[in-house]
Each structure stands twice: as C-alpha cells, then as structure tokens.
Design an enzyme around this catalytic site. Structure first.
Site, PDB file in Angstrom:
ATOM      1  N   ASN A   1       6.392 -25.931  16.614  1.00 20.98           N
ATOM      2  CA  ASN A   1       6.918 -25.921  17.980  1.00 20.98           C
ATOM      3  C   ASN A   1       8.270 -25.223  18.013  1.00 20.98           C
ATOM      4  O   ASN A   1       9.295 -25.821  17.763  1.00 20.98           O
ATOM      5  CB  ASN A   1       7.019 -27.368  18.505  1.00 20.98           C
ATOM      6  CG  ASN A   1       7.513 -27.420  19.944  1.00 20.98           C
ATOM      7  OD1 ASN A   1       7.998 -26.424  20.468  1.00 20.98           O
ATOM      8  ND2 ASN A   1       7.374 -28.576  20.576  1.00 20.98           N
TER       9      ASN A   1
ATOM     10  N   CYS B   1      10.012 -25.536  22.807  1.00 22.29           N
ATOM     11  CA  CYS B   1      10.563 -26.497  23.746  1.00 22.29           C
ATOM     12  C   CYS B   1      11.963 -26.086  24.199  1.00 22.29           C
ATOM     13  O   CYS B   1      12.871 -25.939  23.390  1.00 22.29           O
ATOM     14  CB  CYS B   1      10.601 -27.864  23.068  1.00 22.29           C
ATOM     15  SG  CYS B   1      10.955 -29.155  24.236  1.00 22.29           S
TER      16      CYS B   1
ATOM     17  N   CYS C   1      -2.591  -7.720  58.436  1.00 17.48           N
ATOM     18  CA  CYS C   1      -2.526  -6.439  57.742  1.00 17.48           C
ATOM     19  C   CYS C   1      -1.615  -5.492  58.509  1.00 17.48           C
ATOM     20  O   CYS C   1      -0.787  -4.799  57.929  1.00 17.48           O
ATOM     21  CB  CYS C   1      -3.923  -5.842  57.587  1.00 17.48           C
ATOM     22  SG  CYS C   1      -4.820  -5.641  59.141  1.00 17.48           S
TER      23      CYS C   1
ATOM     24  N   CYS D   1       2.008  -4.083  57.102  1.00 17.20           N
ATOM     25  CA  CYS D   1       2.139  -2.644  56.889  1.00 17.20           C
ATOM     26  C   CYS D   1       3.224  -2.069  57.803  1.00 17.20           C
ATOM     27  O   CYS D   1       4.036  -1.254  57.391  1.00 17.20           O
ATOM     28  CB  CYS D   1       0.795  -1.975  57.146  1.00 17.20           C
ATOM     29  SG  CYS D   1       0.743  -0.258  56.605  1.00 17.20           S
TER      30      CYS D   1
ATOM     31  N   CYS E   1      -1.457   1.180  48.917  1.00 20.88           N
ATOM     32  CA  CYS E   1      -0.704   0.167  48.157  1.00 20.88           C
ATOM     33  C   CYS E   1      -1.435  -1.162  48.030  1.00 20.88           C
ATOM     34  O   CYS E   1      -1.142  -1.962  47.178  1.00 20.88           O
ATOM     35  CB  CYS E   1       0.660  -0.063  48.795  1.00 20.88           C
ATOM     36  SG  CYS E   1       0.624  -1.016  50.326  1.00 20.88           S
TER      37      CYS E   1
ATOM     38  N   CYS F   1      -2.180  -4.827  52.369  1.00 25.48           N
ATOM     39  CA  CYS F   1      -3.070  -5.360  53.416  1.00 25.48           C
ATOM     40  C   CYS F   1      -4.179  -6.210  52.806  1.00 25.48           C
ATOM     41  O   CYS F   1      -4.540  -7.259  53.340  1.00 25.48           O
ATOM     42  CB  CYS F   1      -3.642  -4.232  54.271  1.00 25.48           C
ATOM     43  SG  CYS F   1      -4.446  -2.919  53.330  1.00 25.48           S
TER      44      CYS F   1
END
Lengths: 472, 448
Positions: free
Chosen positions: B136, B139, B353, B357, B385, B388
């Site tokens: 470990n 942590c 959308c 946009c 891109c 949307c």
C-alpha cells in the site's frame, strides 16, 4: 319512476362520519416532500426558450424556478414565480396544468410524463406564501391613487403590481371577503387550509393597498365617481350572472346554481351540517360541474351523475379533471341534454334528458328521452357577465359578446378605465389568465400615469427593468 | 458461456472481481460473506506492524458527492489501515484462505520504510497461505503523515527499494498499489517494475475535500469543527483511473506489466473497460460499500453476457484490446471530419443543443426554422465538437457523422488520406516523415 324508490326528496346532512368527511376534503394532491421535490426537479431539462413557459399565461420562468428548487433554493424559486404571478400559490393548486405548462413539457413528448410543474410550483410558493415576509418591496410613492374594483384574482394581481410600483390602491369587493373565485368558487379540496385567505393576506402585505369589502359597483360605488376620485380604475368584477337552463325549470325546490352552492360550501364551517341529496344530478361539462359533482360525492351523495349534452371530447373540463371525477365515483354521462325538471310536491324528483348526437359538428336532438332520478339538480352551465345598476355601454364602456371589451393592455374604451379577468371578453375564464390580465393592466396603468407625471418616466422604466431582471 | 476465470501473476480466481483493500475486507465475517456472494478474490485490508494497532478517529470517516436522487457518485474517507490486532487478522486470513482455496487472497501491507519491518511482517504473512501481497503506497491521509502510504508512493526510489525488499524476503508475488497523487503515474510504475514487482494496482484514492459545510465552515467529514483531506473514490474517479492505467499499459518501460485496475468500478461495463485497457483483474470497493456484496453478481453476469455476445471465450481474448488505440493528440487524424446530425423523429425539442452551441460554442444549431421551434445543425458552422451530443437528453438523438468531399465550414476539400499535427503546415516543429499513423508500436514482450 320505480315504485320501490324511496320517498323523495332524500336530502340530509351528515351522511358521513367526521373522519371520512375530513379525508374526502383533504388535499387533492398532498404537497411534495423535500426529497420528492428534488427528484422531480431533476427531471427538468432546463429547456431553451422553454415550451412550458410559453404555455403559461403569466410566463413564469419555469425552468429557472425548477432549477432553483433543485439547488436547494425554494425561496428563490418562489420569488421567480411570484415575480410573474403573485397568485402563483393558488395557480399551483387550481391551474389546469395538464392543458397548460405540463402539456407543453418536453417530457410529455418524450415519455408521456411531464415534469410535475404544478406540484413544484406549489412546493416553492409554499415556502414563502403565508410563511415569510413579503419578498418584494414597494417602489418610491408616486402620489397616484388607483381604484381596483373586485378583489378576485385579476383585482388582487392588479392591486399588488400597482402597489409594488409605488401607487396607492383602494381595493373594493362586493363580498365580505377578498379572493373572489379563489375564496368562493374553487373546490375546497383544491385549496385546503384556508389557503385563499392566507394568500390574500400575503398579497396585501406588500402595503399600500386598502381593502374595502361589501362595496358593490352599481350599488355602493359609481364608476363616474371612481373616475373622479382616482387617477385610474381597474374593473375585475368577474361574472355575477349564471346561465339559465333552457326550457322549463319551474320553481321547484332542490334546484341549485352550482356557483352559489360551491360558495356556500366554501363558507360552511362544518361540512357535516351541509345537506346533500342521495341522488344528485349535475348539468354541465366544465370545471365547475366537476367541482360540484366531486364535492357532492365527498359529502356523501350516493349517486352523482354528471350530465353533458355533447360528447366527452367537447367538455371544457380537461380529461384529467374528468378522470378525477370518475375516480371519485362520479358517473359521467354524455350526449344528454336537459329537457325538463320533474317535480313533485314542490320539490324536484328528477330530470328528463333528451339524447343527442353530433352531426358534422352540430348538436342534434334525437327526440329520445330518458329519466334521471335526483333529489337535487345542480346547474353548472356557465356564467354570464351581469352588472346590476350600471349600464356600461351608457357610460362609455364598450362590450363585446356580453362582456367588457379591452385591448392588449386591458384598456377599456373609457379613458382611465381598465378591466380584466372573467368580466372581459375573449378570456379563458382561468385564474391564471385573470392574474395575467391584472398584471398587464397594472403595467399599462403605470405607464399611463407615468406619462402624465413629468420626470417620472425615467424612474418608472428603471422600476420596470428591475422587474424584468428580477432585482425587485 | 464465457469463462471469467483469471490467472493474474500466478494467482487464480474464478472471476476478475476482487474486493479492494478497504473496510469490506477488514475481517473474516465480511470476507466470508463476500466469497459467499461470489467475489473472485479479496485484498485484505492493509495490515500494519505488530504491536499497538493504529487508531482511527471516532467521528465520521466519510464524505460524499451525491446525485439528485442521493445516488452516491463519489466518496472520500479519512480511515486508516486496519485498526485490528495483527495477530487476529493473520489468523483470520489463514482460516478464510483454507476455507476458500479457489479464491484469490491478497494481503495488503504497510509498515515503515525499513527493511527489517518489511522482512518481519512478510514472514508472518507467508504463513497464512495467502496468494500474494499488495504494497500500500497509496493511502493519502494519516499514514502518509507518518512516512508511509502515499508518502512512499510519491517517491519512485522508495517504491523500487521496498518492492525489492519484498521480493527478496518472500516468495510471494508482489503487487505495488500506486497513488494517483502524483504528476506522472509512469514514474512510480517504472520504479515498481525496476524493483521487481510482479504487478501494479491502481488507483488508490485521490486527496480530496468533498464539500465544505456552509453552516460551520469546515470540510466534511467534520470532526469537532475541523476537517482534513480524505481519499476520493467511487464512480467519479473512474476517468482518472482509466487514464493512469492506459498510461502504464502503453508506456515502453512498463508495457506488459500486469495491472489490477481500481477506481470507480461500479458495473460490468466499467470492469470491461479496465480490462480492455490491459488490466488482468479489477478491484472494487465503493460499489460494494454502496450496494452490498451482491453487486458482484450483476458484474459477473453482465461481463459474461457481453463476452458471449462479442464472442470472447475468456478474459484474455479482449484484455488490452483498447491499448493500441490510446495515442497522443498529435497523432489524431486531422482528415477525419464530422458533423452533428439531429434525428428529428427522436428530438423532443428541449433546445439544449441549441443553447449550448449558441452560448458556448459555434452557433451551429438553429432554434427556429420557418417560424417553428426546430433544431437543426448548420453544417457551415459546425466544427463537429459534439457538445450537442453530450447535452442532449435523448439517447442517440444526436449523432456524429463523418463527411467526405468538401467541408462546408472551411469550403476546402477534406483530404482522403490520414494526416496529423506532426506534419501539419502550422506546426513549427513538423516532421515531413511522420505522415502516417503510428501503427501499434511494437513494444517489448512482457517481462514475465
């Protein structure tokens, strides 16, 4: 008539025990709990140029207020609602949302399950109305005084907006209590806990409004006097007349005007003392008819039959309201038109109906009749505008279709007089429409009064833009 | 039926779902129930040195991020390694392993950075009959203040050193659990391999403050008015974990190093994604802590159904299949041109959308056409891109479609052949020779 029928009339009070009665008249929809509201609010898509908002006569910014609920800000949500509709609390309870905002909700299109806008609106307004101080403050006093006649939804909305804009308002009403339809005409299970009065108090608490009850136009008030005494007058006097039932009605007891009966029921302090027939017939197809039928059933009437002369689709009560009635045991029968009230010993014992049918949109009487036994008959066939003691046309207020004619800004043809709500022509006779009328009239009155006062316009437009941008 | 069994660095388990070292694996009672529910293996909650066990706080240990319906999205904790006596833990581990020989039993360890300490605990652990140890080094709270956990994981040299000790002083396979609280995960992974570790597991929790209580102005969880950073985990951390796993899976120096994937595994799909990026097993904690051990049944059945559908008979059939498709930005195909397409039959006209946009991107979606509310992509403006797509509430309503010919936005022809930034005329560092996509790099065979 069947010989085995019990003797008529069978009209009695206290048909149900107190607990059942209380249950029957409890909230139609219990309010949303906090978590329920959050989950429901999360269903809102925060639509662009939201269709629900377009469908709301008062143009409440619904996506915004729902988002405010969702972010744990119900008070902000209430302000968003009240900014557009000061009676948003009552509208949340009585609006036929299924044919307004919720019908337009995109979730209705997507899943046939709209966001519960009405319930969310109630959730938000319940956090403010009657709970907190009035959220808005008045503008600087303008020194102008306006008389608002009628303290129903239109009058309250108008008076509130005028007061907020800095005017002094005297609000008159013929009845002993303000609220109009909200106080006297709405089924009581839709606005429990005396909400109508709490809302009136809330509206008036903005200040600048003096309420004078027991003043009826044409009896205690004269329109010309009001025009002399005030800078403007708004008439929000509702519909006082009740349509008459065609044909023979007679004088027999047991016939009721639905509107008056609802008013009586609303004002009754102890429902167990209100008599109701064992068999009740309601004539009409609108919301009032549904309200009467459902409440008759709730009072313990055994058989409640709603009789409507056209087909179901033509009823002005929405499908949803019809379902509520059906679910509560009201028997809806269509294509039956009243022919004559049957009476015996001076009391109704039934009603003879004639079957009708639709023929290319026209209602055709078929000549075939049927009998409906009834101890009581309620007429809910619409209201009409009636004003005793004033001839509006004579004083220069043009009417149209028997109601007051107004323009877009709710101006009547008489200078200095505006009108709105059910008393004007062309409306939908809905609380929310009345609220919008009152608001529009107030803004128009404000603009008119501002034009008269030099230098006032700049302040007024500032105030208005404050309204629009929510700074108030 | 697909075979879900795995053999990870010689440790076999009936399925790849292991419970991560955490509260669910802190004692026999829980692990017994986990195995009954169907978990393939457990990493027993981290043991510390013999003597007085660590002391936990006595107030709240967890903070959470919720979705609107109180769905747990992210969790953080300020719990330390086991606060139970070492002897009891060892006894229980031995007993459970004896009773469940087919399940993987890994023991997580954390002791101070001294060879003798590691040597001594390894000797004890080996006696339990466990299958492997996990170091470990992750942590981020409490133990790190004592020079353990992520304090070690953040120093590659220490990782290498301790891993080497462990290999020297035991015959057990060694897994190094890495902390994400570091700038470049490849360095500690390389160190683990150099030190001889058989595998790495990642990610451990991310240092976090999940929220601030606005009434008393303290981080949550709040202990008597104060808060401390905790370790963040749950569904919210999966993207970070996947990236770190991918970085190690495709790094030339660690390629082929066995990985046990950890971080937000909540459904079979998450598990499949980790495995597709090269993981041999996955470790789960938050999902079990949220829903109980039974979730493993959904994970197993989902993975199995999907494998059947895809025709994968075993985990190895698809393990690592996504690694070759992880590349650097500079190699992405610039000749790949897409436009958004809105399915008008599916569109519910919410307009999300459009406004996304319009306000924040390229003004490429209409709101109104012929006086009607109507949302449609304007190809001349759309840069492809896909914002949307991501904001649309209806699945598959908006899709991205590749176009050929001329791009209506630029008015220029779209090259038919692959092209990338390395050769782009605007790139001052362009290399004419790099005209081709780097085919899956021929990486050295795994060391084992």
């Amino acid at each position: 008539m069947n010989e085995l029928s019990p003797p008529l009339p069978d009209i009695a009070a206290g048909r149900l025990d107190a607990e059942t009665l209380a249950g029957n008249f409890s909230d139609l929809h219990p309010p949303l709990e906090g978590h329920e509201a959050l989950v429901e609010a999360d269903r809102c898509y925060f639509c662009f140029d939201a269709p629900c908002m377009q469908a709301c006569p008062t143009s409440i910014d619904i996506p915004l207020f729902i988002r405010e609920i969702q972010s744990g800000n119900p008070v902000g949500a209430a302000k968003t609602i009240l900014r557009s509709n000061i009676l948003g609390g009552m509208c949340a309870r009585v609006c036929p949302v299924e044919t307004l905002c919720e019908e337009a909700c995109v979730r209705e299109k997507a899943e046939g399950k709209p966001v519960k806008i009405g319930m969310l609106q109630r959730h938000a307004t319940d956090s403010v109305v009657g709970v907190r101080e009035h959220p808005f403050t008045r503008a600087e006093p303008t020194g102008k005084r306006v008389a608002v006649v009628g303290a129903g939804p239109a009058g309250l909305s108008c008076a509130h907006r005028l007061a907020m804009l800095g005017h002094e308002v005297v609000l008159y009403d013929a009845r002993p209590k303000a609220g109009g339809l909200n106080e006297y005409g709405i089924a009581s299970y839709k606005a429990t806990g005396d909400f109508a009065q709490r809302e009136v108090e809330f509206v008036l608490s903005i200040g600048g409004i003096t309420l004078e009850t027991g003043k009826r136009l044409g009896r205690d008030l004269d329109l010309d006097d009001l025009r002399d005494m005030y800078d403007a007058v708004f008439l929000g006097i509702g519909l006082a007349g009740v349509n008459a039932l065609g044909g023979e009605a007679g004088e027999a007891a047991g016939q009721h005007d639905a509107v008056a009966w609802i008013a009586e029921l609303r004002q009754t302090l102890d429902l167990s003392r209100l008599p109701i027939g064992r068999r009740v017939a309601v004539i009409g197809g609108g919301m009032t008819a549904i309200d009467v039928a459902v409440q008759a059933k709730a009072l313990g009437a055994e058989e409640v039959t709603l009789l409507y002369r056209r087909g179901r689709e033509a009823m002005s009560a929405s499908r949803y309201e019809q379902e509520i009635a059906a679910a509560r045991g009201v028997h809806i029968r269509c294509n039956l038109s009243p022919r004559r009230i049957l009476a015996e010993n001076g009391h109704v014992r039934g009603i003879e109906m004639e079957r009708t049918r639709q023929d290319e949109g026209r209602l055709v009487q078929t000549g075939e009749t049927t009998l409906i036994e009834a101890d009581q008959v309620f007429r809910a066939i619409g209201q009409s505008f009636r004003l005793e003691g004033v001839d509006l046309e004579e004083v220069g207020v043009r009417t149209e279709d028997g109601r007051i004619a107004v323009d877009e800004e709710r101006r009547t043809s008489l200078p200095g007089v505006w009108a709105g709500g059910d008393c004007v022509a062309g409306g939908e006779d809905l609380t929310v429409v009345a609220v919008e009328d009152g608001k529009r009239a107030a803004l128009s009155i404000h603009a008119a009064l501002s034009r008269e006062a030099p230098g006032f316009l700049a302040r007024a437009s500032q105030t208005l833009s404050g309204l629009v941008h929510g700074r108030l | 039926m697909a075979d879900l069994s795995t053999n990870f660095i010689g440790v076999s388990s009936p399925n790849p779902f292991w419970l991560a070292s955490a509260p669910p694996t802190d004692k026999e009672y829980n692990v017994q129930r986990a195995f009954e529910a169907g978990w393939g293996g457990v990493v027993w909650k981290t043991l510390g040195a013999a003597g007085s066990p660590v002391v936990n706080v006595n107030g709240p240990r967890y903070g959470a991020i919720h979705g609107p319906d109180r769905r747990l999205l992210g969790l953080n904790n300020i719990e330390l390694i086991t606060d139970r006596d070492l002897e009891i833990n060892l006894e229980e581990i031995a007993r459970v392993k004896r009773n469940w020989p087919d399940r993987a039993m890994i023991v997580s360890l954390m002791v101070p950075c001294e060879e003798e300490e590691w040597k001594s605990i390894l000797a004890r652990v080996m006696e339990t009959g466990c299958d492997a140890v996990e170091l470990n080094f992750g942590c981020p709270h409490g133990m790190s203040e004592r020079g353990m956990g992520s304090a070690v994981g953040q120093v590659p040299d220490y990782i290498e050193m301790v891993a080497r000790w462990c290999k020297q002083h035991s015959n057990l396979p060694v897994i190094v659990k890495l902390t994400p609280n570091i700038t470049d995960i490849r360095y500690p992974a390389r160190a683990a391999r150099k030190g001889g570790a058989d595998a790495v597991s990642l990610i451990n929790t991310i240092s976090s403050i999940v929220s601030v209580d606005l009434d008393n102005f303290a981080p949550t969880p709040t202990i008597d008015g104060k808060g401390s950073h905790g370790g963040y985990c749950g569904p919210a951390v999966k993207p970070i974990a996947l990236n770190m796993v991918a970085e190690i899976a495709r790094d030339r120096e660690t390629y082929g190093l066995p990985i046990s994937g950890i971080g937000g595994v909540t459904t079979w799909r998450d598990a499949a994604e980790f495995i597709a990026l090269g993981c041999g097993t996955v470790q789960v904690c938050t999902a079990a802590m949220t829903y109980g051990f039974k979730v493993v049944q959904e994970m197993a059945s989902g993975l199995s159904e999907w494998m059947d559908e895809k025709g994968y008979a075993s985990i190895e059939d698809f393990r690592g299949k996504a690694v070759r498709n992880v590349t650097d930005w500079q190699y992405l195909n610039l000749s790949y041109v897409t436009k958004a397409r809105i399915d008008q039959d599916l569109c519910i006209e919410c307009g999300r959308c459009h406004i996304a946009c319009e306000d924040t991107s390229h003004q490429a979606i209409t709101a109104m056409v012929d006086g009607r509310r109507h949302f449609e992509v304007i190809d001349e403006e759309c840069v492809g891109c896909n914002l949307c797509v991501n904001v649309c509430p209806v699945e598959d309503c908006i899709t991205m479609e590749r176009i050929e010919g001329t791009d209506p936005r630029t008015g220029k022809p779209i090259p038919a052949a692959y092209s990338n930034w390395t050769a782009h005329p605007n790139n001052p560092m362009r290399k004419e020779a790099m005209q081709f996509a780097p085919e899956p790099v021929t990486l050295p065979e795994p060391a084992e």
